[in-house]
Motif scaffolding. Structure first.
Motif, PDB file in Angstrom:
ATOM      1  N   PHE A 296      48.867  31.813  27.055  1.00  0.00           N
ATOM      2  CA  PHE A 296      47.675  32.559  27.461  1.00  0.00           C
ATOM      3  C   PHE A 296      47.943  34.064  27.487  1.00  0.00           C
ATOM      4  O   PHE A 296      47.153  34.864  26.982  1.00  0.00           O
ATOM      5  CB  PHE A 296      47.202  32.073  28.827  1.00  0.00           C
ATOM      6  N   PHE A 297      49.083  34.434  28.061  1.00  0.00           N
ATOM      7  CA  PHE A 297      49.409  35.858  28.182  1.00  0.00           C
ATOM      8  C   PHE A 297      50.225  36.375  26.989  1.00  0.00           C
ATOM      9  O   PHE A 297      50.493  37.577  26.895  1.00  0.00           O
ATOM     10  CB  PHE A 297      50.160  36.122  29.483  1.00  0.00           C
ATOM     11  N   GLY A 298      50.669  35.456  26.143  1.00  0.00           N
ATOM     12  CA  GLY A 298      51.416  35.875  24.958  1.00  0.00           C
ATOM     13  C   GLY A 298      52.760  36.498  25.290  1.00  0.00           C
ATOM     14  O   GLY A 298      53.190  37.462  24.637  1.00  0.00           O
ATOM     15  N   ALA A 299      53.458  35.956  26.274  1.00  0.00           N
ATOM     16  CA  ALA A 299      54.751  36.525  26.685  1.00  0.00           C
ATOM     17  C   ALA A 299      55.558  35.447  27.392  1.00  0.00           C
ATOM     18  O   ALA A 299      55.067  34.357  27.701  1.00  0.00           O
ATOM     19  CB  ALA A 299      54.534  37.726  27.593  1.00  0.00           C
ATOM     20  N   GLU A 300      56.835  35.741  27.644  1.00  0.00           N
ATOM     21  CA  GLU A 300      57.670  34.848  28.450  1.00  0.00           C
ATOM     22  C   GLU A 300      58.539  35.677  29.369  1.00  0.00           C
ATOM     23  O   GLU A 300      58.868  36.834  29.095  1.00  0.00           O
ATOM     24  CB  GLU A 300      58.526  33.943  27.564  1.00  0.00           C
ATOM     25  N   TRP A 301      58.901  35.087  30.511  1.00  0.00           N
ATOM     26  CA  TRP A 301      59.683  35.805  31.506  1.00  0.00           C
ATOM     27  C   TRP A 301      60.419  34.802  32.398  1.00  0.00           C
ATOM     28  O   TRP A 301      60.114  33.607  32.420  1.00  0.00           O
ATOM     29  CB  TRP A 301      58.792  36.716  32.342  1.00  0.00           C
TER      30      TRP A 301
ATOM     31  N   HIS B 260      41.831  25.859  26.615  1.00  0.00           N
ATOM     32  CA  HIS B 260      43.100  25.226  26.931  1.00  0.00           C
ATOM     33  C   HIS B 260      44.275  26.004  26.322  1.00  0.00           C
ATOM     34  O   HIS B 260      44.188  26.514  25.206  1.00  0.00           O
ATOM     35  CB  HIS B 260      43.125  23.787  26.402  1.00  0.00           C
ATOM     36  N   TRP B 261      45.384  26.019  27.096  1.00  0.00           N
ATOM     37  CA  TRP B 261      46.564  26.765  26.683  1.00  0.00           C
ATOM     38  C   TRP B 261      47.818  26.026  27.124  1.00  0.00           C
ATOM     39  O   TRP B 261      47.813  25.303  28.110  1.00  0.00           O
ATOM     40  CB  TRP B 261      46.570  28.168  27.310  1.00  0.00           C
ATOM     41  N   TYR B 262      48.912  26.245  26.356  1.00  0.00           N
ATOM     42  CA  TYR B 262      50.209  25.684  26.732  1.00  0.00           C
ATOM     43  C   TYR B 262      50.986  26.732  27.549  1.00  0.00           C
ATOM     44  O   TYR B 262      51.286  27.814  27.055  1.00  0.00           O
ATOM     45  CB  TYR B 262      51.026  25.301  25.498  1.00  0.00           C
ATOM     46  N   GLU B 263      51.308  26.361  28.773  1.00  0.00           N
ATOM     47  CA  GLU B 263      52.201  27.151  29.605  1.00  0.00           C
ATOM     48  C   GLU B 263      53.461  26.297  29.774  1.00  0.00           C
ATOM     49  O   GLU B 263      53.419  25.233  30.408  1.00  0.00           O
ATOM     50  CB  GLU B 263      51.557  27.457  30.951  1.00  0.00           C
ATOM     51  N   VAL B 264      54.571  26.727  29.234  1.00  0.00           N
ATOM     52  CA  VAL B 264      55.773  25.904  29.164  1.00  0.00           C
ATOM     53  C   VAL B 264      56.864  26.471  30.052  1.00  0.00           C
ATOM     54  O   VAL B 264      57.275  27.631  29.914  1.00  0.00           O
ATOM     55  CB  VAL B 264      56.290  25.814  27.711  1.00  0.00           C
ATOM     56  N   LEU B 265      57.341  25.637  30.982  1.00  0.00           N
ATOM     57  CA  LEU B 265      58.425  26.009  31.880  1.00  0.00           C
ATOM     58  C   LEU B 265      59.692  25.264  31.467  1.00  0.00           C
ATOM     59  O   LEU B 265      59.705  24.035  31.414  1.00  0.00           O
ATOM     60  CB  LEU B 265      58.064  25.660  33.330  1.00  0.00           C
ATOM     61  N   THR B 266      60.742  26.021  31.180  1.00  0.00           N
ATOM     62  CA  THR B 266      62.038  25.417  30.854  1.00  0.00           C
ATOM     63  C   THR B 266      63.008  25.751  31.974  1.00  0.00           C
ATOM     64  O   THR B 266      63.286  26.921  32.248  1.00  0.00           O
ATOM     65  CB  THR B 266      62.579  25.951  29.526  1.00  0.00           C
ATOM     66  N   LEU B 267      63.514  24.686  32.638  1.00  0.00           N
ATOM     67  CA  LEU B 267      64.424  24.874  33.757  1.00  0.00           C
ATOM     68  C   LEU B 267      65.828  25.138  33.248  1.00  0.00           C
ATOM     69  O   LEU B 267      66.303  24.468  32.295  1.00  0.00           O
ATOM     70  CB  LEU B 267      64.421  23.648  34.663  1.00  0.00           C
TER      71      LEU B 267
END
Length: 280
Positions: free
Chosen positions: A174-179, A271-278
């Motif tokens: 959605f925000f086009g970024a990762e952090w 709808h959007w994919y928000e992906v969390l990788t632990l």
């Protein structure tokens, strides 16, 4: 003895007068007797009844201490009689198949003025979305129910103990970024919390069941659209016309796919994919 009443003298000792007095006396006795018979009806003791203690109880905690259940007090008006209260729980989309009454019939112990209806979980904790607020609407049934407080509404939330489990990377379509983000997990269940996920002060919580399905309730992201206001993250809606994602949120190893919708009061961004990788 004689009395003058606007006319000739009436002799009370006459036979006719004695008959009249006797008749009046009998009528008076009959009237008094009838009135005595009605006293029992007019002042009949109140019929024993049962009632909820309150019409609404908004803040209840579901915790390990109470086995994630809610106890609803029911009062009765008389303690010297055997009393039973019949209770029904109205189903809604959030609780159907998830919560139910332990018993629909509640009996009062001898001499006790209060008994409890108990709402209990019907599935394992891992299958419950603990981020939701659950609402329980109960009704007393039967002939011994008070006309007041025969219906009550209880709302309950889960109380869990969270502890840090490390960091992760959030990749936001959605925000086009990762952090990088801090992640916490509940000790009692497979429930996670992304700290300050999109904006400081706004966490995103979700739960994972035994089949790796992910659940979460609508949550504010903290991001405010200058035109439409606060943006929230919600579970996907497969009936939405522009939905090109047909799956549901899920976990695969250390990766959580938080498929969902970003919404505002006026509608949805889709709808959007928000992906969390632990990082574990």
């Amino acid at each position: 003895m004689s009395i003058r009443i606007h006319g000739p003298i009436i002799n009370l000792k006459s036979k006719n007068m004695k008959k009249i007095i006797s008749i009046l006396y009998l009528l008076l006795v009959v009237l008094v007797s009838c009135d005595q018979d009605n006293i029992g009806t007019l002042y009949d003791p109140e019929t024993p009844y049962v009632a909820f203690s309150s019409s609404i109880v908004p803040e209840n905690i579901l915790s390990a201490e109470n086995n994630y259940s809610v106890s609803v007090p029911i009062a009765r008006s008389k303690l010297d009689e055997q009393t039973t209260a019949e209770v029904s729980l109205e189903m809604n989309d959030n609780i159907d198949g998830i919560f139910g009454l332990e018993n629909t019939s509640v009996s009062f112990a001898d001499g006790e003025g209060t008994a409890y209806a108990k709402i209990v979980p019907l599935v394992e904790l891992s299958q419950i979305d603990v981020s939701k607020v659950y609402e329980f609407n109960l009704t007393l049934l039967g002939d011994n129910v008070s006309e007041f407080y025969n219906h009550t509404t209880y709302r309950a939330t889960f109380l869990l103990t969270f502890e840090p489990i490390g960091t992760g990377t959030l990749s936001s379509e959605f925000f086009g970024a990762e952090w990088s983000v801090q992640v916490e997990k509940a000790i009692e269940a497979e429930v996670y919390k992304i700290i300050d996920c999109y904006t400081e002060g706004y966490n995103i919580s979700f739960s994972v069941d035994n089949d790796n399905n992910v659940f979460y309730s609508p949550q504010q992201t903290g991001y405010v659209d200058p035109d439409y206001g606060m943006v929230s993250l919600e579970m996907p809606d497969s009936e939405e016309p522009d939905s090109y994602y047909m799956g549901e949120p899920y976990r695969e190893g250390n990766t959580i796919y938080l498929l969902g919708r970003f919404t505002v009061e006026a509608g949805s961004y889709g709808h959007w994919y928000e992906v969390l990788t632990l990082n574990q």
